[in-house]
Design an enzyme around this catalytic site. Sequence first.
Site, PDB file in Angstrom:
ATOM      1  N   HIS A 260      33.627  46.532  40.102  1.00 48.02           N
ATOM      2  CA  HIS A 260      33.916  45.896  41.397  1.00 48.02           C
ATOM      3  C   HIS A 260      32.872  44.819  41.624  1.00 48.02           C
ATOM      4  CE1 HIS A 260      34.448  45.039  45.560  1.00 48.02           C
ATOM      5  NE2 HIS A 260      33.312  45.634  45.911  1.00 48.02           N
TER       6      HIS A 260
ATOM      7  N   HIS B 203      31.789  40.965  43.902  1.00 46.54           N
ATOM      8  CA  HIS B 203      32.050  40.029  44.988  1.00 46.54           C
ATOM      9  C   HIS B 203      32.014  38.635  44.354  1.00 46.54           C
ATOM     10  CE1 HIS B 203      30.283  43.012  48.221  1.00 46.54           C
ATOM     11  NE2 HIS B 203      31.278  43.530  47.513  1.00 46.54           N
TER      12      HIS B 203
ATOM     13  N   TYR C   7      45.763  35.354  28.327  1.00 47.58           N
ATOM     14  CA  TYR C   7      44.705  36.368  28.365  1.00 47.58           C
ATOM     15  C   TYR C   7      44.538  37.000  29.739  1.00 47.58           C
ATOM     16  CZ  TYR C   7      43.769  35.944  23.525  1.00 47.58           C
ATOM     17  OH  TYR C   7      43.914  36.009  22.165  1.00 47.58           O
TER      18      TYR C   7
HETATM   19 ZN   LIG Z   1      32.240  45.340  47.629  1.00 54.14          ZN
END
Ligand SMILES: [Zn+2]
Length: 221
Positions: free
Chosen positions: A93, A95, A120
């Site tokens: 995860h 940002h 891809y």
């Molecule tokens: Zn986050």
Amino acid sequence: MSEAKLREDICRFGRSLFERGLTPGSSGNISLRLDDGGWLVTPTNASLGFLDPARLARLDAQGRLVAGDAPTKEIPLHTALYETRAAARAIVHLHSTHAVAVTMLPEIDPKSVLPPMTPYYLMRAGQTALVPYFRPGDPAVADAIKGLAGRYSSVLLANHGPVVAGETLEAAVFATEELEETAKLYLLLRGLNPRYLSPEQVSDLVRTFGLSLQEHSAHDH
Ligand SMILES: [Zn+2]
């Protein structure tokens, strides 16, 4: 693979992602499912650029902390995706700027955030679902991810960032990078009437590489 090696891999990939500016400050987190059903998770408030293999959170199969620092507060994002993606062994995860940017555009299709721009992207990230905005820490975000019923290995949280699952840590990292680069391409080309992959070209990839895309029709983003 030994747990010591996996711990080093998390730190190595974390540093690589951080050093390329793919997640700022102490944002972003990585988790990895172990053979005993437990997890290795990056700690809360830790920068991906400066992880210590010995201090990664070690959770048991019930999600209880058994060693290391407390895990990221964003762990519900990870567990929600693991719950619905049986084959997932690692989740990244971030940002990352371009992926976050596209979540705010008005034309985005929540069932397929990005058009089929490169082979891809389709081969590594598949299609990407948009999850609506939730305040950080709101448990409802996990329900929204579970609501996708495991149909997507990559999701984008609106105004927040991507959550991507893979069968290995390397696969999850590479898929996240493809997603970010595809978001960047989308922004570069927005409004220029670009030629995306045609439905025939997408079908050919689906057939040749056994991809399972939710809908592989052409988009008119
Ligand atoms: Zn986050």
